[in-house]
Design an enzyme around this catalytic site. Structure first.
Site, short mmCIF file in Angstrom:
data_model
loop_
_atom_site.label_atom_id
_atom_site.label_comp_id
_atom_site.label_asym_id
_atom_site.label_seq_id
_atom_site.Cartn_x
_atom_site.Cartn_y
_atom_site.Cartn_z
N PHE A 68 0.82 -1.21 0.00
CA PHE A 68 0.00 0.00 0.00
C PHE A 68 0.85 1.26 0.00
O PHE A 68 0.69 2.14 -0.85
CB PHE A 68 -0.94 -0.02 1.21
CG PHE A 68 -1.72 1.24 1.41
CD1 PHE A 68 -2.62 1.67 0.46
CD2 PHE A 68 -1.55 2.00 2.56
CE1 PHE A 68 -3.34 2.85 0.63
CE2 PHE A 68 -2.27 3.18 2.75
CZ PHE A 68 -3.16 3.61 1.78
N VAL A 69 1.78 1.38 0.93
CA VAL A 69 2.63 2.57 1.00
C VAL A 69 3.56 2.62 -0.22
O VAL A 69 3.71 3.66 -0.86
CB VAL A 69 3.46 2.60 2.30
CG1 VAL A 69 4.42 3.78 2.30
CG2 VAL A 69 2.54 2.68 3.51
N ARG A 99 9.88 -9.89 -5.26
CA ARG A 99 9.93 -11.34 -5.30
C ARG A 99 8.97 -11.93 -6.33
O ARG A 99 9.26 -12.94 -6.94
CB ARG A 99 9.61 -11.91 -3.91
CG ARG A 99 10.73 -11.71 -2.89
CD ARG A 99 10.57 -12.69 -1.73
NE ARG A 99 11.65 -12.55 -0.77
CZ ARG A 99 11.56 -11.89 0.37
NH1 ARG A 99 10.43 -11.27 0.67
NH2 ARG A 99 12.57 -11.82 1.20
N ALA A 132 9.48 -3.03 2.55
CA ALA A 132 9.03 -4.42 2.64
C ALA A 132 9.21 -4.95 4.06
O ALA A 132 10.12 -4.55 4.78
CB ALA A 132 9.82 -5.30 1.67
N ALA A 141 4.06 -7.70 8.27
CA ALA A 141 3.16 -6.83 9.02
C ALA A 141 2.36 -7.65 10.03
O ALA A 141 2.61 -8.84 10.23
CB ALA A 141 2.24 -6.09 8.06
N SER A 171 7.51 1.91 12.91
CA SER A 171 6.15 1.92 13.46
C SER A 171 6.12 2.70 14.77
O SER A 171 7.07 2.65 15.56
CB SER A 171 5.68 0.49 13.71
OG SER A 171 4.51 0.46 14.50
N TYR A 190 5.71 -7.70 16.50
CA TYR A 190 5.93 -6.85 15.33
C TYR A 190 6.72 -5.60 15.71
O TYR A 190 7.73 -5.27 15.07
CB TYR A 190 4.59 -6.47 14.72
CG TYR A 190 4.68 -5.40 13.66
CD1 TYR A 190 5.16 -5.68 12.39
CD2 TYR A 190 4.30 -4.07 13.94
CE1 TYR A 190 5.25 -4.70 11.42
CE2 TYR A 190 4.39 -3.09 12.98
CZ TYR A 190 4.86 -3.40 11.72
OH TYR A 190 4.96 -2.42 10.77
N SER A 250 -2.51 10.14 6.96
CA SER A 250 -3.02 9.70 5.66
C SER A 250 -1.86 9.31 4.76
O SER A 250 -0.72 9.79 4.93
CB SER A 250 -3.84 10.81 5.00
OG SER A 250 -3.00 11.82 4.48
#
Length: 319
Positions: free
Chosen positions: A17-18, A38, A78, A81, A119, A143, A208
Site C-alpha cells: 500500500f505505501v 519477489r 518491505a 506486518a 512503526s 511486530y 493519511s
C-alpha cells in the site's frame, strides 16, 4: 547530495500500500527508481522512470539492479506486518535479518542514505502524553519489537560507514484501499446501519497516505533528515468516534453512530472475537510533531477531512 541531480532510488515493498503510492509520487517528481521484488504478479505500476527487478530473494534482485545503476538512496518498505499466524521468529527473520542484510549491502555499495519505515509501536502501545522521537522505546508486540531491533541494526551499520539513516515511525496509516484497521472501519461504515462506537473518548494520531508520502519524499534529500528518527502524523489528534464520524461523512453514508458504555460493548465484542481489535484503535496514541516540523520545515499538506474525502473519491472511482 547533489542539488542538481536527483538521487537514484532503490526501493523494496513497491507492491504494498505505501510502496505503490510512494512509487507513483516519486515518478511524478522526476526520480528514477529501481524496485526489488519477489513476485512479478504483484507489481502493477509501470513507468518509464521505473525499473523492476525480480528474484526469489531480495539479495539477487539487488545485485541485478546494481548492474545497471548505483544506489544513492535506499527506501526499505518491505516487511512482515501484523498477521496472527506469524511467530516472533518470523518477524525477526523478515523485519530484522533482511533489513540488516540490505542495509549492510547498501552501505558497502556507497549508498548515501537508508530510509526505513518503522512503526509508532516502537514507542509503545498507548500513552497518556504524546509520544516523541526522543522517548525510550517500549515496544509491546512481536511486530513492534522486530521493528525496533531493525532500527538498531540500521543505526549500528550507519555508525560504522558513511551511509546516513532516516527512520520514520507512523501511527495508523489510512487512505484508499488501505489494508488493516482502516479498511475494516470503512467496511463497517458501509455495511452496518448502526455502529455503537459513538462514546469512545480517547485521543489518537493518524496519518493519511498522502501526508506520509509527502513526508518520505522530503526525507530523501533534506540535509537535516540525516541520522534522525521522526514521528509523523496529520497533526490532528481526534477520538476514534470522531474519526469514524468523519469516515461516515466523507464516504457519504447514512450510518448512525450511537454511544454504548464500554462495560456493555466490551463483553459483546469479546463474544465475537473483536475485543482486541477495538482496544487497539480505542487506546490513546498521540504524536508530538515539533521535531519533524522544525527540522524539515514540513507541514502535512492535507487535513484529515481532506484526506478522507480524497480517499473516498479514489475508492469510488477505483483510482
Amino acid at each position: 547530495m547533489s542539488v542538481f541531480k536527483k538521487p537514484h532510488i532503490i526501493m523494496t515493498g513497491c507492491s504494498g500500500f505505501v510502496g505503490n503510492n510512494l512509487l507513483m509520487k516519486l515518478c511524478e517528481s522526476g526520480y528514477k527508481v529501481s524496485t526489488l521484488n519477489r513476485k512479478k504478479s504483484l507489481v502493477s505500476f509501470q513507468h518509464k522512470s521505473v525499473s523492476h527487478y525480480y528474484a526469489d530473494d531480495f539479495a539477487t534482485a539487488l545485485e541485478d539492479a546494481l548492474k545497471n545503476s548505483s544506489c544513492d538512496v535506499f527506501i526499505h518498505l518491505a516487511g512482515a506486518a501484523h498477521k496472527p499466524e506469524l511467530t516472533e521468529s518470523d518477524y525477526l527473520k523478515v523485519n530484522v535479518e533482511l533489513t540488516k542484510y540490505l542495509a549492510r549491502k547498501a552501505a558497502m555499495l556507497g549508498c548515501k542514505r537508508f530510509i526505513q519505515l518503522s512503526s509508532i509501536g516502537v514507542n509503545g502501545s498507548s500513552s497518556s502524553t504524546p509520544f516523541t522521537a526522543s522517548d525510550i522505546p517500549a515496544p509491546k508486540e512481536s511486530y513492534s519489537r522486530s521493528k525496533y531491533l531493525a532500527e538498531q541494526e540500521i543505526q549500528a551499520i550507519c555508525a560504522s560507514s558513511d551511509m546516513e539513516y532516516v527512520i520514520i515511525r507512523p501511527p495508523l496509516i489510512y487512505g484508499p484501499f488501505a489494508p488493516g484497521n482502516f479498511q475494516k472501519l470503512v467496511r463497517l461504515v458501509k455495511k452496518t446501519p448502526i455502529i455503537p462506537m459513538g462514546g469512545i473518548d480517547n485521543q489518537r494520531s493518524f496519518v493519511s497516505i498522502y501526508n506520509l508520502i509527502s513526508f518520505i519524499e522530503v526525507t530523501i534529500e533534506h540535509p537535516n533528515a540525516a541520522n534522525e528518527v521522526f514521528l509523523v502524523s496529520d497533526e490532528q489528534d481526534i477520538s476514534t468516534s470522531d474519526f469514524v464520524n468523519k469516515i461516515i461523512s466523507s464516504y457519504k453514508q447514512r450510518t448512525l453512530l450511537i454511544s454504548l458504555p464500554w462495560s456493555i460493548l466490551r463483553p459483546a465484542l469479546k463474544l465475537i472475537g473483536k475485543e482486541k481489535a477495538l482496544e487497539k484503535i480505542t487506546s490513546n496514541v498521540t504524536i508530538e510533531m515539533n521535531k519533524s516540523i522544525s527540522l524539515l520545515d514540513w507541514k502535512p499538506p492535507l487535513t484529515i477531512e481532506e484526506s478522507l474525502e480524497k480517499s473516498a473519491f479514489h475508492e469510488s472511482n477505483k483510482i
